[in-house]
Write a protein that holds these residues in place. Structure first.
Motif, short mmCIF file in Angstrom:
data_model
loop_
_atom_site.label_atom_id
_atom_site.label_comp_id
_atom_site.label_asym_id
_atom_site.label_seq_id
_atom_site.Cartn_x
_atom_site.Cartn_y
_atom_site.Cartn_z
N ALA A 18 -4.96 -1.95 63.50
CA ALA A 18 -4.19 -1.76 62.27
C ALA A 18 -3.71 -0.31 62.26
CB ALA A 18 -5.06 -2.04 61.05
N GLU A 19 -2.69 -0.03 61.50
CA GLU A 19 -2.14 1.32 61.47
C GLU A 19 -3.18 2.37 61.06
OE1 GLU A 19 2.01 3.47 60.14
OE2 GLU A 19 1.79 1.31 59.94
N ASN A 20 -4.07 2.00 60.15
CA ASN A 20 -5.08 2.97 59.70
C ASN A 20 -6.14 3.26 60.77
OD1 ASN A 20 -6.31 0.43 59.47
ND2 ASN A 20 -7.54 1.06 57.72
N GLU A 21 -6.16 2.49 61.85
CA GLU A 21 -7.11 2.72 62.94
C GLU A 21 -6.56 3.63 64.04
OE1 GLU A 21 -9.68 -1.30 63.31
OE2 GLU A 21 -7.50 -1.59 63.54
N LEU A 22 -5.30 4.05 63.89
CA LEU A 22 -4.65 4.85 64.93
C LEU A 22 -5.34 6.18 65.22
CD1 LEU A 22 -0.84 4.24 64.42
CD2 LEU A 22 -2.29 3.56 66.32
N PRO A 23 -5.75 6.96 64.23
CA PRO A 23 -6.41 8.23 64.57
C PRO A 23 -7.64 8.03 65.46
CG PRO A 23 -5.79 8.23 62.26
CD PRO A 23 -5.56 6.83 62.77
N GLY A 24 -8.47 7.05 65.16
CA GLY A 24 -9.65 6.78 65.99
C GLY A 24 -9.28 6.30 67.38
N ALA A 25 -8.25 5.46 67.47
CA ALA A 25 -7.82 4.96 68.78
C ALA A 25 -7.26 6.09 69.63
CB ALA A 25 -6.76 3.87 68.60
N ARG A 26 -6.52 6.99 69.02
CA ARG A 26 -5.97 8.13 69.78
C ARG A 26 -7.08 9.08 70.21
NH1 ARG A 26 -1.00 7.94 65.99
NH2 ARG A 26 0.52 7.00 67.41
N GLU A 27 -8.07 9.29 69.37
CA GLU A 27 -9.20 10.14 69.72
C GLU A 27 -9.95 9.52 70.91
OE1 GLU A 27 -12.90 12.26 67.41
OE2 GLU A 27 -12.44 10.18 66.86
N LEU A 28 -10.16 8.21 70.86
CA LEU A 28 -10.82 7.50 71.96
C LEU A 28 -9.99 7.61 73.23
CD1 LEU A 28 -13.02 5.62 73.07
CD2 LEU A 28 -11.73 3.69 72.10
N ARG A 29 -8.70 7.40 73.12
CA ARG A 29 -7.81 7.47 74.29
C ARG A 29 -7.91 8.83 74.99
NH1 ARG A 29 -1.73 6.96 72.78
NH2 ARG A 29 -2.13 9.04 71.95
N GLU A 30 -7.88 9.91 74.21
CA GLU A 30 -7.90 11.23 74.83
C GLU A 30 -9.28 11.60 75.37
OE1 GLU A 30 -5.04 12.49 75.69
OE2 GLU A 30 -4.19 10.78 74.63
N SER A 31 -10.34 11.09 74.75
CA SER A 31 -11.69 11.29 75.30
C SER A 31 -11.83 10.54 76.62
CB SER A 31 -12.74 10.83 74.29
OG SER A 31 -12.73 11.67 73.16
N LEU A 32 -11.29 9.34 76.67
CA LEU A 32 -11.30 8.59 77.93
C LEU A 32 -10.50 9.33 79.00
CD1 LEU A 32 -10.79 5.01 76.50
CD2 LEU A 32 -12.75 5.73 77.89
N ARG A 33 -9.33 9.85 78.63
CA ARG A 33 -8.50 10.57 79.60
C ARG A 33 -9.27 11.76 80.19
NH1 ARG A 33 -3.27 9.96 79.68
NH2 ARG A 33 -3.11 9.64 77.41
N ALA A 34 -10.00 12.49 79.34
CA ALA A 34 -10.78 13.64 79.82
C ALA A 34 -11.84 13.20 80.84
CB ALA A 34 -11.43 14.36 78.65
N VAL A 35 -12.49 12.07 80.58
CA VAL A 35 -13.50 11.56 81.52
C VAL A 35 -12.84 11.10 82.82
CG1 VAL A 35 -15.16 9.69 81.91
CG2 VAL A 35 -15.19 10.97 79.77
N LEU A 36 -11.68 10.46 82.72
CA LEU A 36 -11.00 9.99 83.93
C LEU A 36 -10.50 11.17 84.76
CD1 LEU A 36 -9.03 6.88 82.61
CD2 LEU A 36 -11.41 7.07 83.37
#
Length: 168
Positions: free
Chosen positions: A42-60
């Motif tokens: 949902a649109e209100n979940e975007l900040p958490g999804a983006r935070e997760l995405r960038e944390s994953l990118r750092a690990v990758l």
């Protein structure tokens, strides 16, 4: 950006989430309803999804031997919030960690990471070393030393830069 085939198993979810942002153009598919629907967001979940995405990118990036692209919330902190359960198959008795709530992106990613850890594939998921890319890809090279998401694009550009630097 990559012509590679998707990562195996649940890592395909992680790979596709990281690849929702095209760093070079700034385009973010999570900005669109279709892009959010792919992940059940949902649109209100975007900040958490983006935070997760960038944390994953750092690990990758770390999997590929590179420092984080920017300061992020450590992935371990985020995944600690994901409820998982042990699911046992009644037919063959096999067991796996599965999202306890089944629906949240964070829990699905945590389940995918757990599955990849058991399978020994987690560290093969990497981020391209090119600073204008950092696209996620699954490294299928025999030695596990892949550096770019695409030899035809990022690899070719890096090699051309090195060649031109030598020529000067």
């Amino acid at each position: 950006m990559s012509e590679r085939s998707p990562a195996p198993g649940g890592l395909a979810l992680v790979e596709s989430l990281v690849n929702t942002l095209d760093i070079e153009s700034g385009g973010d598919s999570l900005d669109t309803p279709d892009g959010r629907a792919r992940f059940g967001l949902a649109e209100n979940e975007l900040p958490g999804a983006r935070e997760l995405r960038e944390s994953l990118r750092a690990v990758l990036l770390a999997h590929a031997g590179h420092p984080p692209h920017r300061e992020v919330t450590p992935l371990g902190e985020l995944l600690a919030r994901a409820p998982l359960r042990v699911a046992v198959d009644e037919r063959d008795g096999s067991a796996a960690l599965a999202p306890a709530d089944g629906a949240t992106l964070l829990s699905r990613v945590a389940g995918a990471v757990a599955e990849a850890l058991v399978a020994g594939t987690w560290t093969r998921l990497k981020a391209c070393e090119t600073v204008t890319c950092h696209w996620a890809y699954y490294d299928r090279s025999p030695a596990g030393r892949g550096r770019w998401c695409s030899m035809q694009v990022c690899g070719a550009r890096a090699k051309m830069r090195r060649y031109r630097a030598k020529e000067r």
